[in-house]
Scaffold this active site. Structure first.
Site, PDB file in Angstrom:
ATOM      1  N   HIS A 176      -5.779   9.641  -7.365  1.00 34.00           N
ATOM      2  CA  HIS A 176      -4.965   9.020  -7.148  1.00 34.00           C
ATOM      3  C   HIS A 176      -5.684   7.874  -6.456  1.00 34.00           C
ATOM      4  O   HIS A 176      -4.503   7.240  -6.000  1.00 34.00           O
ATOM      5  CB  HIS A 176      -4.268   9.988  -5.729  1.00 34.00           C
ATOM      6  CG  HIS A 176      -2.279   9.560  -4.915  1.00 34.00           C
ATOM      7  ND1 HIS A 176      -1.754   9.205  -5.945  1.00 34.00           N
ATOM      8  CD2 HIS A 176      -2.312   8.681  -3.816  1.00 34.00           C
ATOM      9  CE1 HIS A 176      -0.720   8.532  -5.049  1.00 34.00           C
ATOM     10  NE2 HIS A 176      -1.478   8.461  -3.970  1.00 34.00           N
ATOM     11  N   HIS A 212       0.616  -0.914   0.229  1.00 39.97           N
ATOM     12  CA  HIS A 212       0.127   0.223  -0.194  1.00 39.97           C
ATOM     13  C   HIS A 212       1.171   0.931  -0.005  1.00 39.97           C
ATOM     14  O   HIS A 212       2.211   1.886   0.280  1.00 39.97           O
ATOM     15  CB  HIS A 212      -0.882  -0.383   0.912  1.00 39.97           C
ATOM     16  CG  HIS A 212      -0.367   0.286   2.009  1.00 39.97           C
ATOM     17  ND1 HIS A 212       0.449   1.272   3.094  1.00 39.97           N
ATOM     18  CD2 HIS A 212      -0.007  -0.545   3.385  1.00 39.97           C
ATOM     19  CE1 HIS A 212       0.818   1.516   4.465  1.00 39.97           C
ATOM     20  NE2 HIS A 212       0.640  -0.626   4.951  1.00 39.97           N
ATOM     21  N   SER A 232       1.594   4.407  -5.190  1.00 39.05           N
ATOM     22  CA  SER A 232       2.119   5.230  -4.378  1.00 39.05           C
ATOM     23  C   SER A 232       3.336   5.117  -3.991  1.00 39.05           C
ATOM     24  O   SER A 232       4.698   4.220  -4.064  1.00 39.05           O
ATOM     25  CB  SER A 232       1.042   5.668  -3.623  1.00 39.05           C
ATOM     26  OG  SER A 232       1.578   7.303  -2.966  1.00 39.05           O
ATOM     27  N   ASP A 273      -5.334  12.809 -11.427  1.00 37.32           N
ATOM     28  CA  ASP A 273      -4.034  12.683  -9.542  1.00 37.32           C
ATOM     29  C   ASP A 273      -3.181  14.242  -9.444  1.00 37.32           C
ATOM     30  O   ASP A 273      -2.844  14.750 -10.380  1.00 37.32           O
ATOM     31  CB  ASP A 273      -2.979  11.778 -10.002  1.00 37.32           C
ATOM     32  CG  ASP A 273      -2.354  11.739  -8.923  1.00 37.32           C
ATOM     33  OD1 ASP A 273      -2.707  12.590  -7.288  1.00 37.32           O
ATOM     34  OD2 ASP A 273      -1.947  10.156  -8.856  1.00 37.32           O
TER      35      ASP A 273
END
Length: 575
Positions: free
Chosen positions: A552, A302, A376, A524
């Site tokens: 995002h 994540h 990310s 984003d």
């Protein structure tokens, strides 16, 4: 909204949009929604003049309402009508604006008949907007600088009262020499980062420390140095005193003054989820085939202030049974986030994060061949793992990677990344949030106390407010972390990655043969789409997929079914 025009300019409007007789104060009027075709073509020749709606109305707003009610049907492609009311000196736009972009687009069409080109008008409007944003931002962040000083004093006293010791912070610019004679801490400089070697009786640890932790000039200091260059570090072996104190407390060095941090601290949450019993390994969600033996694995990582729920609640449920029968699926909570340990004395460096993933997944479950899917900040860890296990990684899927190539001429790449990720602007709002998180140690700690320390209360309130109809996995990830974890991870991973990602991408390009796929949302605003194109420029074989209308988070949340199907296609490719 009022735009003042000269008589000569207003007279150049085509007369087919012409006189209304709508009162003595109005010369004539026109509707931009009628006069501007949705496709951007020339206005239709039979654009209905506003005067046919009412010839007796003298109130411009009433005239606008009547025109919208009788001319624009509910199925009209125009979201609103914008009326031009021309008097001898003033043009007025009384309109219910759906968005700033819609207003600017129609304003550009309006200005064209008077000889002002669309490019010139857009440039003028953009310059005015930027100037206003910079002026307001300067004042706001000057106030935040003052508030940060006040909060520093408040937390110094609070830490001393509640923990019995003065705790260091990164506000001061003090540097402490690291003497090799002590045999405890040895420090050397490499560019914009510090490589700190902690020498204990049995082990040597290397910690990559970003200088953005302590070299964050105030708004006034930045204004005095327009280039935004960071402070030059003095020659010799030095390191910020806060890092020295933290490391001394971590390895038990000192004369009693450097007491180790309690974990959790008074400002952190004390619940069982935030403080697991097993502090040596990460929390790992595992889904394995029950009747067959897996031939390869998939590791999901994540992003910043998130958790494994970002994957387990979205993509994993939509992975097909066929794909599950051949693979084990792993989703981890990174160090300091979710249900993983949150040590108060950690500096949360790239090395620490990677080593914890190795210990918790690769070594514990005997992973030999695996795909990586990362979002990310997790993309940086994915690249580091790929470099460390080049023969084992079968594919790399990076979603919204935070890659900012440092241009030539920048002396310290970490400072460039800091200014790019957190530009200290109040608009857009996501830039303001990133700026507060990156630039203000104590202000971000305050936010962490309000939200994270009391996350169970916020989650309960949200469930009650929504009548338990909305799942809260995004809130779980956002709230379940500590300030020390988020602050150090943000600086040592994202800002401190300047130069490191370049080297990792070069290794992926030259030494790895795995597929590289990059996803990015076109909308984003946190990490612009050019970050993904920069990855492709570095690794030409990388495939970049830009998804329209996604940002995002919604690049994954909301299109999880499509993403799961596309990931299976990537995993099934023959290499």
């Amino acid at each position: 909204m009022v735009c003042r025009l000269s008589r000569g300019t207003s007279g150049r409007l085509p007369m087919k949009w012409a006189p209304t007789g709508a009162g003595a104060e109005l010369t004539w009027a026109a509707c931009l929604a009628c006069a501007t075709a949705p496709s951007g073509r020339e206005p239709p020749s039979q654009a209905p003049p506003v005067g046919r709606v009412s010839s007796t109305t003298t109130n411009p707003c009433a005239l606008m309402r009547e025109h919208h009610q009788f001319t624009h049907s509910p199925s009209s492609p125009h979201h609103c009508c914008i009326l031009l009311f021309f008097t001898t000196t003033t043009t007025t736009f009384p309109a219910p604006l759906p968005s700033l972009h819609a207003l600017l687009a129609r304003a550009l069409h309006c200005l064209a008949p008077w000889g002002m080109g669309a490019a010139a008008a857009r440039s003028a409007l953009s310059s005015a907007g930027r100037a206003a944003n910079e002026a307001v931002s300067f004042m706001v962040f000057m106030l935040l600088d003052a508030l940060e000083v006040l909060l520093c004093v408040v937390y110094k006293v609070s830490d001393y009262v509640l923990e019995g010791a003065w705790r260091p912070c990164y506000c001061s610019s003090r540097s402490s020499p690291a003497s090799a004679a002590t045999g405890k801490i040895v420090v050397s400089e490499r560019g914009g980062s510090k490589v700190v070697s902690m020498v204990s009786a049995t082990k040597l640890h290397l910690e990559d420390i970003s200088d953005t932790l302590y070299a964050r000039p105030s708004v006034l200091a930045s204004a005095a140095s327009p280039s935004g260059a960071s402070q030059r570090h003095p020659a010799g072996v030095t390191v910020h005193s806060t890092i020295v104190q933290m490391l001394r407390g971590k390895i038990g060095v000192g004369d009693g003054k450097h007491r180790p941090y309690p974990s959790p601290r008074w400002s952190d949450c004390h619940c069982a989820n935030c403080n697991p019993a097993d502090t040596g390994r990460l929390f790992v969600h595992v889904e394995a085939p029950k009747t067959t033996t897996a031939t390869e694995d998939v590791l999901f990582i994540h992003g910043f202030i998130s958790s494994s729920g970002f994957w387990t609640e979205t993509v994993l449920p939509h992975v097909s049974a066929g794909a599950r029968s051949r693979r084990r699926l792993f989703a981890v909570d990174l160090l300091g986030f979710g249900r993983s340990p949150k040590p108060a004395d950690s500096l949360y460096t790239l090395r620490e994060h990677v080593e914890m993933i190795e210990r918790s997944v690769i070594e514990r479950y005997g992973v030999r061949s695996f795909h990586i899917v990362a979002h990310s900040l997790g993309s940086i860890l994915a690249l580091a793992l790929a470099v460390k296990y080049p023969a084992a990684v079968k594919s790399l899927t990076l979603v919204a990677p935070p890659y900012f190539p440092v241009p030539r001429g920048e002396e310290v790449g970490t400072q460039y990344v800091l200014r790019t990720v957190a530009p200290r602007r109040v608009w857009p709002p996501i830039a303001f949030g990133a700026s507060v998180a990156c630039w203000y140690e104590h202000l971000s700690r305050t936010v962490s106390i309000v939200l994270c320390k009391h996350h169970r209360l916020w989650e309960l309130a949200f469930r009650v407010f929504t009548l338990y109809r909305v799942r809260t996995y995004l809130m779980d990830g956002f709230f379940c972390h500590t300030h020390i974890a988020s602050w150090h991870t943000l600086h040592n991973i994202i800002c401190g990655s300047a130069g490191k990602i370049d080297k990792c991408l070069e290794v992926v390009r030259d030494q790895l043969t795995c597929d590289v796929t990059v996803y990015h949302g076109r909308d984003d605003e946190l990490l612009p789409v050019h970050c993904s194109y920069a990855v492709k420029a570095k690794v030409p074989r990388a495939e970049v997929k830009v998804i329209d209308g996604k940002d995002h988070v919604t690049i994954v949340v909301g299109r999880q079914k499509d993403l799961a199907r596309e990931l299976e296609e990537i995993w099934d490719r023959k290499r």
